[in-house]
Design a protein around this motif. Structure first.
Motif, PDB file in Angstrom:
ATOM      1  N   MET A  25       0.802  -1.193   0.000  1.00 40.57           N
ATOM      2  CA  MET A  25       0.000   0.000   0.000  1.00 40.57           C
ATOM      3  C   MET A  25       0.850   1.263   0.000  1.00 40.57           C
ATOM      4  N   LYS A  26       2.130   1.166  -0.270  1.00 41.26           N
ATOM      5  CA  LYS A  26       2.977   2.349  -0.308  1.00 41.26           C
ATOM      6  C   LYS A  26       2.509   3.322  -1.388  1.00 41.26           C
ATOM      7  N   MET A  27       1.938   2.759  -2.437  1.00 44.64           N
ATOM      8  CA  MET A  27       1.531   3.599  -3.554  1.00 44.64           C
ATOM      9  C   MET A  27       0.384   4.530  -3.147  1.00 44.64           C
ATOM     10  N   LEU A  28      -0.522   4.115  -2.281  1.00 42.05           N
ATOM     11  CA  LEU A  28      -1.687   4.903  -1.929  1.00 42.05           C
ATOM     12  C   LEU A  28      -1.449   5.858  -0.754  1.00 42.05           C
ATOM     13  N   LYS A  29      -0.261   5.835  -0.138  1.00 50.26           N
ATOM     14  CA  LYS A  29      -0.034   6.711   1.014  1.00 50.26           C
ATOM     15  C   LYS A  29       0.066   8.177   0.617  1.00 50.26           C
ATOM     16  N   ASP A  30       0.436   8.454  -0.635  1.00 46.50           N
ATOM     17  CA  ASP A  30       0.573   9.843  -1.083  1.00 46.50           C
ATOM     18  C   ASP A  30      -0.710  10.359  -1.737  1.00 46.50           C
ATOM     19  N   VAL A  31      -1.752   9.566  -1.781  1.00 45.19           N
ATOM     20  CA  VAL A  31      -2.984   9.966  -2.437  1.00 45.19           C
ATOM     21  C   VAL A  31      -3.888  10.635  -1.413  1.00 45.19           C
ATOM     22  N   SER A  32      -4.471  11.788  -1.822  1.00 43.24           N
ATOM     23  CA  SER A  32      -5.440  12.455  -0.951  1.00 43.24           C
ATOM     24  C   SER A  32      -6.536  13.061  -1.817  1.00 43.24           C
ATOM     25  N   VAL A  33      -7.747  13.042  -1.305  1.00 45.16           N
ATOM     26  CA  VAL A  33      -8.880  13.578  -2.049  1.00 45.16           C
ATOM     27  C   VAL A  33      -8.779  15.094  -2.147  1.00 45.16           C
ATOM     28  N   GLY A  34      -8.377  15.700  -1.092  1.00 48.91           N
ATOM     29  CA  GLY A  34      -8.246  17.160  -1.089  1.00 48.91           C
ATOM     30  C   GLY A  34      -7.232  17.640  -2.118  1.00 48.91           C
ATOM     31  N   GLY A  35      -6.113  16.929  -2.176  1.00 50.12           N
ATOM     32  CA  GLY A  35      -5.091  17.306  -3.155  1.00 50.12           C
ATOM     33  C   GLY A  35      -5.576  17.133  -4.577  1.00 50.12           C
ATOM     34  N   GLY A  36      -6.340  16.085  -4.823  1.00 48.63           N
ATOM     35  CA  GLY A  36      -6.865  15.864  -6.168  1.00 48.63           C
ATOM     36  C   GLY A  36      -7.867  16.928  -6.574  1.00 48.63           C
ATOM     37  N   LEU A  37      -8.720  17.312  -5.638  1.00 45.29           N
ATOM     38  CA  LEU A  37      -9.699  18.360  -5.945  1.00 45.29           C
ATOM     39  C   LEU A  37      -9.020  19.708  -6.152  1.00 45.29           C
ATOM     40  N   SER A  38      -7.989  20.011  -5.348  1.00 40.94           N
ATOM     41  CA  SER A  38      -7.278  21.286  -5.536  1.00 40.94           C
ATOM     42  C   SER A  38      -6.570  21.317  -6.883  1.00 40.94           C
ATOM     43  N   ASP A  39      -6.009  20.192  -7.314  1.00 36.40           N
ATOM     44  CA  ASP A  39      -5.395  20.126  -8.647  1.00 36.40           C
ATOM     45  C   ASP A  39      -6.436  20.337  -9.741  1.00 36.40           C
ATOM     46  N   LEU A  40      -7.624  19.769  -9.556  1.00 39.85           N
ATOM     47  CA  LEU A  40      -8.682  19.928 -10.550  1.00 39.85           C
ATOM     48  C   LEU A  40      -9.099  21.392 -10.675  1.00 39.85           C
ATOM     49  N   PHE A  41      -9.304  22.062  -9.531  1.00 38.64           N
ATOM     50  CA  PHE A  41      -9.730  23.457  -9.578  1.00 38.64           C
ATOM     51  C   PHE A  41      -8.633  24.358 -10.130  1.00 38.64           C
ATOM     52  N   THR A  42      -7.386  24.055  -9.847  1.00 42.90           N
ATOM     53  CA  THR A  42      -6.261  24.818 -10.394  1.00 42.90           C
ATOM     54  C   THR A  42      -6.232  24.680 -11.904  1.00 42.90           C
ATOM     55  N   LEU A  43      -6.442  23.476 -12.402  1.00 41.14           N
ATOM     56  CA  LEU A  43      -6.442  23.240 -13.845  1.00 41.14           C
ATOM     57  C   LEU A  43      -7.598  23.972 -14.517  1.00 41.14           C
ATOM     58  N   LEU A  44      -8.759  23.963 -13.865  1.00 39.45           N
ATOM     59  CA  LEU A  44      -9.918  24.638 -14.449  1.00 39.45           C
ATOM     60  C   LEU A  44      -9.748  26.158 -14.428  1.00 39.45           C
ATOM     61  N   ARG A  45      -9.026  26.709 -13.445  1.00 39.16           N
ATOM     62  CA  ARG A  45      -8.819  28.155 -13.399  1.00 39.16           C
ATOM     63  C   ARG A  45      -7.861  28.634 -14.482  1.00 39.16           C
ATOM     64  N   ARG A  46      -6.942  27.793 -14.922  1.00 39.00           N
ATOM     65  CA  ARG A  46      -5.972  28.209 -15.933  1.00 39.00           C
ATOM     66  C   ARG A  46      -6.612  28.380 -17.309  1.00 39.00           C
ATOM     67  N   HIS A  47      -7.437  27.412 -17.723  1.00 34.79           N
ATOM     68  CA  HIS A  47      -8.057  27.448 -19.053  1.00 34.79           C
ATOM     69  C   HIS A  47      -9.553  27.199 -18.910  1.00 34.79           C
ATOM     70  N   PRO A  48     -10.299  28.115 -18.369  1.00 30.38           N
ATOM     71  CA  PRO A  48     -11.705  27.838 -18.085  1.00 30.38           C
ATOM     72  C   PRO A  48     -12.558  27.669 -19.331  1.00 30.38           C
ATOM     73  N   LYS A  49     -12.322  28.424 -20.393  1.00 31.60           N
ATOM     74  CA  LYS A  49     -13.193  28.354 -21.570  1.00 31.60           C
ATOM     75  C   LYS A  49     -12.937  27.087 -22.389  1.00 31.60           C
ATOM     76  N   GLU A  50     -11.698  26.662 -22.459  1.00 33.01           N
ATOM     77  CA  GLU A  50     -11.370  25.484 -23.257  1.00 33.01           C
ATOM     78  C   GLU A  50     -11.874  24.201 -22.602  1.00 33.01           C
ATOM     79  N   GLN A  51     -12.003  24.201 -21.286  1.00 34.03           N
ATOM     80  CA  GLN A  51     -12.368  22.967 -20.589  1.00 34.03           C
ATOM     81  C   GLN A  51     -13.800  22.961 -20.079  1.00 34.03           C
ATOM     82  N   ALA A  52     -14.514  24.017 -20.327  1.00 31.36           N
ATOM     83  CA  ALA A  52     -15.876  24.095 -19.812  1.00 31.36           C
ATOM     84  C   ALA A  52     -16.807  23.130 -20.553  1.00 31.36           C
ATOM     85  N   VAL A  53     -16.717  23.089 -21.879  1.00 34.96           N
ATOM     86  CA  VAL A  53     -17.611  22.225 -22.661  1.00 34.96           C
ATOM     87  C   VAL A  53     -17.340  20.746 -22.381  1.00 34.96           C
TER      88      VAL A  53
END
Length: 136
Positions: free
Chosen positions: A1-29
């Motif tokens: 389970m060493k692979m899953l120790k660095d996984v977090s839901v909060g981190g994944g959601l923050s990465d998603l929102f960061t990605l959406l803030r960079r290119h909002p129009k291209e990724q909205a559709v």
């Protein structure tokens, strides 16, 4: 389970929102399409248990009596022989059709009929004699 120790839901959601803030129009559709398709599938899962839930009701069987209780054995046998006559006529008509098809195909129909009769006699098949009063 060493692979899953660095996984977090909060981190994944923050990465998603960061990605959406960079290119909002291209990724909205594509994001709306993905959410819409997923929502539609979830909606189908929700309504599926409510569909086709009718209780099976077996149909009522109605028995009809066609003959009177006062029928004699002679009446019953006469009816059976009448039905047998109809079956014999049907079989004779089919046999003649097969013979004509065999003749058209170039077969020796009479030889085949003789072989079939010999096979029936060898098996011991007998034809029941009809009563004298039965005519087809």
């Amino acid at each position: 389970m060493k692979m899953l120790k660095d996984v977090s839901v909060g981190g994944g959601l923050s990465d998603l929102f960061t990605l959406l803030r960079r290119h909002p129009k291209e990724q909205a559709v594509p994001a709306l399409l993905a959410l819409g398709c997923s929502g539609f599938i979830f909606f189908l899962f929700i309504i599926d248990p409510k569909i086709n839930t009718d209780v099976y009701v077996p149909q009522e069987v109605v028995y009809v009596e066609n003959w009177s209780l006062e029928r004699t054995d002679e009446d019953i046998m006469a009816d059976r022989w009448a039905v047998q006559c109809l079956k014999d006529k049907r079989d004779a008509k089919r046999r003649e059709a097969m013979k004509s098809l065999g003749r058209m195909s170039g077969m020796d129909v009479e030889a085949i009929e003789r072989e079939a009769q010999a096979d029936r006699l060898a098996r011991g098949d007998i034809e029941v004699e009809r009563p004298a009063d039965v005519t087809c």
